[in-house]
Design a protein around this motif. Structure first.
Motif, PDB file in Angstrom:
ATOM      1  N   ASN A   1       0.709  -1.049   0.212  1.00  0.00           N
ATOM      2  CA  ASN A   1       0.061  -0.002   0.127  1.00  0.00           C
ATOM      3  C   ASN A   1       0.915   1.222   0.032  1.00  0.00           C
ATOM      4  OD1 ASN A   1      -2.577  -1.077  -0.055  1.00  0.00           O
ATOM      5  ND2 ASN A   1      -2.410  -1.572   2.207  1.00  0.00           N
ATOM      6  N   HIS A   2       2.029   1.300  -0.357  1.00  0.00           N
ATOM      7  CA  HIS A   2       2.846   2.130  -0.517  1.00  0.00           C
ATOM      8  C   HIS A   2       3.597   2.474  -1.841  1.00  0.00           C
ATOM      9  CE1 HIS A   2       5.974   5.526   0.346  1.00  0.00           C
ATOM     10  NE2 HIS A   2       6.957   4.661   0.112  1.00  0.00           N
ATOM     11  N   ASP A   3       4.721   1.647  -2.179  1.00  0.00           N
ATOM     12  CA  ASP A   3       5.113   1.822  -3.652  1.00  0.00           C
ATOM     13  C   ASP A   3       5.009   0.501  -4.364  1.00  0.00           C
ATOM     14  OD1 ASP A   3       6.912  -0.027  -2.314  1.00  0.00           O
ATOM     15  OD2 ASP A   3       8.730   0.984  -2.997  1.00  0.00           O
ATOM     16  N   ILE A   4       4.252  -0.551  -3.729  1.00  0.00           N
ATOM     17  CA  ILE A   4       3.609  -1.576  -4.289  1.00  0.00           C
ATOM     18  C   ILE A   4       2.274  -1.864  -4.076  1.00  0.00           C
ATOM     19  CG2 ILE A   4       3.875  -4.364  -4.588  1.00  0.00           C
ATOM     20  CD1 ILE A   4       6.853  -3.880  -3.599  1.00  0.00           C
ATOM     21  N   ILE A   5       1.710  -1.877  -5.264  1.00  0.00           N
ATOM     22  CA  ILE A   5      -0.075  -1.838  -5.111  1.00  0.00           C
ATOM     23  C   ILE A   5      -0.798  -2.777  -6.068  1.00  0.00           C
ATOM     24  CG2 ILE A   5      -1.828  -0.440  -5.625  1.00  0.00           C
ATOM     25  CD1 ILE A   5      -0.074   0.937  -3.660  1.00  0.00           C
ATOM     26  N   VAL A   6      -1.433  -3.521  -5.332  1.00  0.00           N
ATOM     27  CA  VAL A   6      -1.973  -4.685  -5.739  1.00  0.00           C
ATOM     28  C   VAL A   6      -3.390  -4.834  -5.458  1.00  0.00           C
ATOM     29  CG1 VAL A   6      -2.289  -7.312  -5.763  1.00  0.00           C
ATOM     30  CG2 VAL A   6       0.000  -6.337  -5.813  1.00  0.00           C
ATOM     31  N   LYS A   7      -4.261  -4.682  -6.629  1.00  0.00           N
ATOM     32  CA  LYS A   7      -5.810  -4.560  -6.110  1.00  0.00           C
ATOM     33  C   LYS A   7      -6.398  -5.780  -7.245  1.00  0.00           C
ATOM     34  CE  LYS A   7      -6.115   0.397  -5.173  1.00  0.00           C
ATOM     35  NZ  LYS A   7      -6.526   1.830  -5.597  1.00  0.00           N
ATOM     36  N   TYR A   8      -7.176  -6.315  -6.621  1.00  0.00           N
ATOM     37  CA  TYR A   8      -8.005  -7.585  -7.244  1.00  0.00           C
ATOM     38  C   TYR A   8      -9.733  -6.890  -7.328  1.00  0.00           C
ATOM     39  CZ  TYR A   8      -4.235 -10.722  -6.195  1.00  0.00           C
ATOM     40  OH  TYR A   8      -3.194 -11.441  -6.024  1.00  0.00           O
ATOM     41  N   THR A   9     -10.016  -7.103  -8.657  1.00  0.00           N
ATOM     42  CA  THR A   9     -11.337  -6.753  -9.374  1.00  0.00           C
ATOM     43  C   THR A   9     -12.456  -7.772  -8.966  1.00  0.00           C
ATOM     44  OG1 THR A   9     -10.653  -6.870 -11.368  1.00  0.00           O
ATOM     45  CG2 THR A   9     -10.408  -4.960 -10.566  1.00  0.00           C
ATOM     46  N   ASP A  10     -12.046  -8.861  -8.332  1.00  0.00           N
ATOM     47  CA  ASP A  10     -13.014  -9.949  -8.331  1.00  0.00           C
ATOM     48  C   ASP A  10     -14.287  -9.422  -7.349  1.00  0.00           C
ATOM     49  OD1 ASP A  10     -11.302 -12.602  -9.396  1.00  0.00           O
ATOM     50  OD2 ASP A  10     -10.151 -11.178  -8.342  1.00  0.00           O
ATOM     51  N   ASN A  11     -13.662  -8.838  -6.218  1.00  0.00           N
ATOM     52  CA  ASN A  11     -14.430  -8.443  -5.134  1.00  0.00           C
ATOM     53  C   ASN A  11     -15.434  -7.024  -5.676  1.00  0.00           C
ATOM     54  OD1 ASN A  11     -15.769  -7.164  -3.030  1.00  0.00           O
ATOM     55  ND2 ASN A  11     -14.479  -7.953  -1.608  1.00  0.00           N
ATOM     56  N   GLU A  12     -16.764  -6.823  -5.816  1.00  0.00           N
ATOM     57  CA  GLU A  12     -17.416  -5.829  -6.140  1.00  0.00           C
ATOM     58  C   GLU A  12     -16.994  -4.622  -5.683  1.00  0.00           C
ATOM     59  OE1 GLU A  12     -21.604  -6.881  -6.062  1.00  0.00           O
ATOM     60  OE2 GLU A  12     -21.353  -8.183  -7.650  1.00  0.00           O
ATOM     61  N   THR A  13     -16.507  -4.713  -4.237  1.00  0.00           N
ATOM     62  CA  THR A  13     -16.314  -3.234  -3.435  1.00  0.00           C
ATOM     63  C   THR A  13     -15.041  -2.608  -4.200  1.00  0.00           C
ATOM     64  OG1 THR A  13     -14.823  -4.344  -2.104  1.00  0.00           O
ATOM     65  CG2 THR A  13     -17.087  -4.285  -1.522  1.00  0.00           C
ATOM     66  N   ILE A  14     -14.237  -3.457  -5.104  1.00  0.00           N
ATOM     67  CA  ILE A  14     -12.969  -2.693  -5.702  1.00  0.00           C
ATOM     68  C   ILE A  14     -13.323  -2.033  -7.080  1.00  0.00           C
ATOM     69  CG2 ILE A  14     -10.784  -3.038  -6.819  1.00  0.00           C
ATOM     70  CD1 ILE A  14     -10.844  -3.447  -3.610  1.00  0.00           C
ATOM     71  N   SER A  15     -13.180  -1.017  -7.227  1.00  0.00           N
ATOM     72  CA  SER A  15     -13.604  -0.106  -8.502  1.00  0.00           C
ATOM     73  C   SER A  15     -12.946  -0.662  -9.567  1.00  0.00           C
ATOM     74  CB  SER A  15     -13.245   1.398  -8.257  1.00  0.00           C
ATOM     75  OG  SER A  15     -13.346   2.005  -9.624  1.00  0.00           O
ATOM     76  N   ASN A  16     -13.606  -0.903 -10.751  1.00  0.00           N
ATOM     77  CA  ASN A  16     -13.103  -1.422 -12.038  1.00  0.00           C
ATOM     78  C   ASN A  16     -12.944  -0.407 -13.033  1.00  0.00           C
ATOM     79  OD1 ASN A  16     -11.884  -3.537 -13.631  1.00  0.00           O
ATOM     80  ND2 ASN A  16     -13.751  -4.498 -14.479  1.00  0.00           N
ATOM     81  N   ASP A  17     -12.950   0.821 -12.480  1.00  0.00           N
ATOM     82  CA  ASP A  17     -12.958   2.075 -13.501  1.00  0.00           C
ATOM     83  C   ASP A  17     -11.625   2.142 -14.145  1.00  0.00           C
ATOM     84  OD1 ASP A  17     -14.177   4.653 -14.257  1.00  0.00           O
ATOM     85  OD2 ASP A  17     -11.997   5.397 -13.316  1.00  0.00           O
TER      86      ASP A  17
END
Length: 385
Positions: free
Chosen positions: A241-257
Motif C-alpha cells: 500500500n505504498h510503492d507496491i499496489i495490488v488490487k483485485y477486481t473480483d470483489n465488487e467493492t473494488i472499483s473497475n474504473d
C-alpha cells in the motif's frame, strides 16, 4: 532461598545462549536469501525473449516476385458473410486497403479466407464463435488448393477448463498462423507469426506523451482467478500500500474504473502482466501504451514468445519472470535496476507501442510487413501506415 538465587544467577547466561541461537538463525536465513538473490538474474529473470531469427525464406507460388495478399471469394454464396467479430472485420478492411492487397487471385502470394477464426472458444459469450467452420471454409475454392498459402488469425483457442492451444478445425495444406498462444516449444518460422491480444475497442484511451511522475515501483489491478488456482493470487503478498499496489477486481467493492486503472499504469515504473486463463493478456499492450515496463509472469514453465518477436528486441523493454515459487524476491530485484536503465526501458516501451501497436490497423500492417520480409527478402516493400 539459595535455590532461587541460583536460578536468577543463571538468567543472564540463558539470555546470552538464546541470543547466540537467534543470531545464528538470522545469519543462516540471511545467507540463504543472499544465495537466492545472487542467482536471481540467471535463474528467475530474463530481459525477455530474444529476437526470433527466421532465416528460411518462403517462396510465393507461380513465380510471383512481389508479396501480395488476396481475400478469397465465396462464389457459391457471395452475399453470405462469416465475419462475426469487430476485430476480424478490421483485419480484413485493413488488408483490403493496404498496398499489399491484390484483387487478382492469380497475382497473390498468400490468401485469407473471410471466415472469422479469431474466437474458437465454444463457450464464448460474445457470439463471435463460428459454428460448422470447416463447411464454411470449404465454400472458398482457394482454401482447399494445396499450392496456396493461407493466413489465419486467432486470439482464442480451447475452452473451459483446459483452454488447449490447438485450433478446432483442420488447417489447410499450407498456412501461416498468426496466434497469441505461441511458445518456443510450438513455434515454427515457416508456419507461425507471433500476434498480440487486444480488445475490439483497442486502444481504449488516447495516448498522451506528457511527462509523468512515477512514484509506484510495481502495480497490478485485475482479476485473481482464484477459481482456477492462478498464480495471480500470490500478488497479494507483495502489496504494501505504498510503492507496491495490488488490487483485485473480483470483489465488487473494488472499483473497475478504467480511468483509475490508467492512472495506476501512468504512476508505475513496473507493471505485472500475468497470463490470463490463456497464454497472452490484453494487459501487455495496455502497459506498453503508458510507458510502464511489463513484468510478464506465467503459470507455465514454457518460455513465452512476445508479440512480433520477429522484428522487436524485447530485451530492451520487458522482463519475463519464470519462477513463481520465489515471487517474494521480485520487488528486491526491481529495486536493483538503475534508474537510468529503468527510464531507458520506459522510453523504449512507448517507442515500440507507437511504432507497432498504437492501433489495430497498425498491428495488421506490421503483420503484413513481417510476412513481406519473410517471403521477399530481396524485394523489400516498405510498410505504409
Amino acid at each position: 532461598m539459595i535455590r532461587s538465587l541460583l536460578l536468577f544467577s543463571n538468567i543472564p547466561q540463558r539470555f546470552a545462549f538464546l541470543a547466540i541461537i537467534c543470531v545464528l538463525i538470522c545469519f543462516v536465513q540471511l545467507a540463504l536469501i543472499f544465495q537466492l538473490f545472487s542467482s536471481i538474474d540467471a535463474s528467475h529473470f530474463s530481459s525477455s525473449s530474444p529476437l526470433l531469427n527466421c532465416e528460411q525464406k518462403l517462396r510465393c507460388s507461380n513465380n510471383i516476385t512481389r508479396f501480395s495478399i488476396h481475400i478469397d471469394q465465396n462464389i457459391q454464396y457471395p452475399n453470405v458473410t462469416y465475419v462475426r467479430s469487430p476485430v476480424f472485420a478490421i483485419i480484413l478492411e485493413t488488408i483490403r486497403n493496404s498496398s499489399y492487397y491484390t484483387n487478382d487471385s492469380n497475382l497473390a502470394c498468400i490468401y485469407i479466407a473471410p471466415v472469422d477464426t479469431i474466437d474458437r472458444d465454444r463457450r464464448s459469450k460474445n457470439g463471435y464463435y463460428v459454428y460448422f467452420i470447416e463447411q464454411r471454409l470449404n465454400f472458398f475454392s482457394e482454401w482447399s488448393d494445396p499450392n496456396k498459402i493461407h493466413l489465419i488469425f486467432n486470439h482464442y483457442t480451447g475452452t473451459w477448463p483446459s483452454y488447449r492451444r490447438t485450433l478446432d478445425f483442420t488447417l489447410p495444406s499450407r498456412y501461416i498462423l498468426a496466434s497469441t498462444s505461441l511458445t518456443y516449444t510450438n513455434y515454427n518460422c515457416s508456419l507461425h507469426l507471433t500476434f498480440p491480444l487486444f480488445h475490439s475497442d483497442y486502444p481504449f484511451h488516447s495516448f498522451s506523451s506528457s511527462s509523468i511522475s512515477r512514484t509506484i515501483l510495481l502495480s497490478f489491478k485485475g482479476k485473481s482467478y482464484e477459481d482456477v488456482q492462478h498464480h495471480r493470487t500470490f500478488f497479494r503478498h507483495l502489496n504494501n500500500n505504498h510503492d507496491i499496489i495490488v488490487k483485485y477486481t473480483d470483489n465488487e467493492t473494488i472499483s473497475n474504473d478504467k480511468n483509475e486503472y490508467i492512472q495506476l499504469l501512468k504512476q508505475s515504473h513496473f507493471c505485472l502482466v500475468p497470463t490470463g486463463r490463456r497464454l497472452y493478456s490484453y494487459r501487455f499492450l495496455e502497459v506498453l501504451q503508458y510507458g510502464c515496463i511489463p513484468v510478464i509472469t506465467s503459470n507455465d514453465d514454457e518460455s513465452i514468445i512476445l508479440p512480433f518477436s520477429e522484428i522487436i528486441d524485447w530485451s530492451k523493454s520487458a522482463i519475463i519472470y519464470s519462477n513463481v515459487s520465489s515471487f517474494s524476491l521480485l520487488p528486491a530485484y526491481l529495486r536493483t535496476i538503475d534508474p537510468n536503465a529503468r527510464h531507458a526501458m520506459q522510453r523504449e516501451c512507448t517507442k515500440i507501442w507507437l511504432k507497432y501497436f498504437s492501433s489495430i490497423e497498425r498491428i495488421v500492417l506490421t503483420t503484413l510487413q513481417i510476412l513481406n520480409d519473410r517471403f521477399m527478402s530481396s524485394f523489400s516493400f516498405p510498410i505504409v501506415y
